[in-house]
Write a protein that holds these residues in place. Structure first.
Motif, PDB file in Angstrom:
ATOM      1  N   LEU A 176      65.107  62.846  32.105  1.00 12.13           N
ATOM      2  CA  LEU A 176      64.830  62.231  30.821  1.00 12.13           C
ATOM      3  C   LEU A 176      65.119  60.796  31.042  1.00 12.13           C
ATOM      4  O   LEU A 176      64.345  59.811  30.542  1.00 12.13           O
ATOM      5  N   LYS A 235      62.760  59.055  33.165  1.00 13.83           N
ATOM      6  CA  LYS A 235      61.466  58.742  32.496  1.00 13.83           C
ATOM      7  C   LYS A 235      61.305  57.736  31.409  1.00 13.83           C
ATOM      8  O   LYS A 235      60.494  57.291  30.833  1.00 13.83           O
ATOM      9  N   LEU A 268      60.524  65.521  35.379  1.00 23.28           N
ATOM     10  CA  LEU A 268      59.497  65.259  34.040  1.00 23.28           C
ATOM     11  C   LEU A 268      58.748  64.111  34.269  1.00 23.28           C
ATOM     12  O   LEU A 268      59.369  63.003  34.125  1.00 23.28           O
ATOM     13  N   GLN A 271      58.019  69.158  26.647  1.00 24.96           N
ATOM     14  CA  GLN A 271      57.675  68.077  27.726  1.00 24.96           C
ATOM     15  C   GLN A 271      56.336  68.485  28.346  1.00 24.96           C
ATOM     16  O   GLN A 271      55.913  67.755  29.189  1.00 24.96           O
ATOM     17  N   TYR A 280      63.045  72.606  25.045  1.00 18.92           N
ATOM     18  CA  TYR A 280      62.523  70.918  25.322  1.00 18.92           C
ATOM     19  C   TYR A 280      61.476  70.744  26.421  1.00 18.92           C
ATOM     20  O   TYR A 280      60.892  70.181  26.655  1.00 18.92           O
TER      21      TYR A 280
END
Length: 454
Positions: free
Chosen positions: A20, A23, A149, A99, A95
């Motif tokens: 994350l 990201k 991700l 995503q 989560y």
């Protein structure tokens, strides 16, 4: 987005935090203790907590999501503060699903082989430079993190059947809602959560029901429990069911080769369980647009996931492996694989009993006959593990009676087990060390060198 991790130091948790962060999210976290390699990896990304401990002041109204790790307790001060403020609280599988709402989701489940199957799929997709995200339970070659991700249209997820979080008692793999679901096999595990085999099997029935309508179920038909479960399942949706089994293969000079269209394809992995894993990965890759021939072209360079028959050293006459195997089914499959690969060598196999299930006196009988494939069988228990897990110790006789293996050796002292293993320094002996723990802190690389070279 501002996201806070409670128990950021966990294997999956810290990898998700890094993913994350990469990201572009504003990531913070806390933990009462952060071990390596999580500590260095979080520090490198600039998101290691400044101090250890649970600090309610970390939790503020401007946090968009709190991700709760399994290591935290239900009375965790930061969790209580987040609940008081009414913040959205997720387990990490929840989560991951949030995503990946707009992605095709391939979820790999099963009592054994999950990490290897997932790693094989990732290796092949990466070989062809496909755009995809992933979550895998081990470090694999070619991938810096265990979680990625992005805006990719596809995600490959290793789907663990253990509980999602302290406040969400559902198995993780129920929360991903796969488009392609894989089940490698069903063999009782996690006895502290699923006290009966029926309660454990039920979780795989539920997993099948979570697969999206018009999705695909890929399952191993050589596992009789799983085959019976699928054949008797009352499907609530329309699924394409694909059964797989061990493909034709040959072994020569310690090399396993697949027989594909009358051609031999030499592999870097071996063992019937790994060949079944490979077949599951092949069907999953077909769902991702990769044909059979291209799959085989890519898989020949796959060398395995960390701690899965990982080679620690080798000479012309001996080899030393370490493996994550700890459950009865994994233990037997790994021993049989090494023995079949090197039929003319004596196998010294050592298992550390370390998990809640393996240290449960009632579960111990599940190990009956699992080490019969090894000429020398050794069971090790670090005495401190019973204390750390607050479990009742069992006796040496309990181990002998449960494993039911003639000549079995038992140790609970690291110096004595090392001395015993080193008595086998000679040609034509292979050593296999299996555990999800650390063998009481034994340096396995040093042990391997001593075993191989004296």
């Amino acid at each position: 987005m501002r996201v806070h991790f409670i128990a950021i130091g966990g294997a999956a948790m810290h990898n998700l935090a890094i993913a994350l962060h990469l990201k572009g999210f504003n990531v913070s976290g806390s933990d009462d203790v952060v071990y390596e390699p999580s500590k260095t990896r979080l520090q490198k990304s600039g998101i290691l907590p400044k101090q250890e401990g649970w600090i309610p002041e970390n939790i503020t109204k401007d946090i968009d999501a709190v991700i709760l790790g399994m290591h935290a307790r239900i009375d965790n001060p930061e969790l209580l503060k987040a609940q008081e403020l009414g913040l959205p609280i997720y387990s990490y599988p929840e989560y991951i699903y949030q995503q990946s709402l707009n992605k095709k989701r391939i979820v790999v489940g099963g009592s054994h082989g999950k990490t290897t199957i997932t790693s094989m799929i990732l290796h092949v997709l990466n070989h062809y430079k496909k755009d995809f995200d992933y979550l895998v339970g081990a470090q694999i070659a070619g991938f810096e993190n265990m979680v990625k991700l992005s805006d990719a249209p596809l995600i490959v997820i290793e789907g663990d059947e253990y509980l999602a979080s302290p406040i969400d008692r559902r198995p993780k793999f129920h929360l991903y809602y796969a488009h392609v679901g894989i089940i490698s096999g069903v063999a009782w595990d996690h006895i502290n959560v699923f006290p009966t085999f029926d309660s454990y099997k039920l979780q795989f029935d539920i997993f099948i029901d979570t697969i999206e309508d018009k999705g695909t179920l890929i399952y191993c038909e050589e596992d009789e429990v799983l085959k019976d479960l699928v054949l008797n399942h009352k499907f609530k949706q329309n699924l394409n069911c694909i059964a797989y089994h061990t493909p034709p293969f040959e072994i020569e000079n310690g090399i396993t080769s697949l027989n594909f269209e009358n051609k031999l394809i030499a592999l870097n992995v071996f063992g019937r369980h790994n060949l079944m894993n490979l077949t599951a990965a092949r069907f999953a890759c077909q769902e991702a647009g990769i044909n059979e021939e291209d799959f085989y072209t890519a898989i020949v360079s796959f060398t395995g996931a960390a701690k899965r028959l990982e080679k620690l050293g080798e000479t012309d006459r001996s080899v030393v492996y370490k493996d994550f195997a700890h459950s009865p089914s994994k233990l037997k499959a790994t021993i049989d694989a090494v023995k079949e690969q090197f039929v003319n060598r004596k196998l010294i196999a050592c298992i550390e009993l370390h998990t809640f299930s393996s240290l449960n006196e009632d579960f111990l009988k599940e190990y009956d006959g699992t080490m019969n494939g090894a000429e020398i069988a050794i069971v090790f228990i670090d005495k401190k593990t019973f204390v750390q897990k607050n479990m009742k110790p069992f006796t040496e006789d309990d181990v002998f009676n449960s494993f039911n293996k003639e000549g079995l050796k038992f140790f609970d002292n690291t110096d004595k087990i090392k001395q015993y293993i080193e008595t086998f320094k000679s040609s034509d002996n292979n050593l296999l060390m299996m555990s999800s723990g650390t063998f009481g802190g034994i340096d396995l690389v040093t042990l391997a060198k001593s075993f191989l070279y004296g």
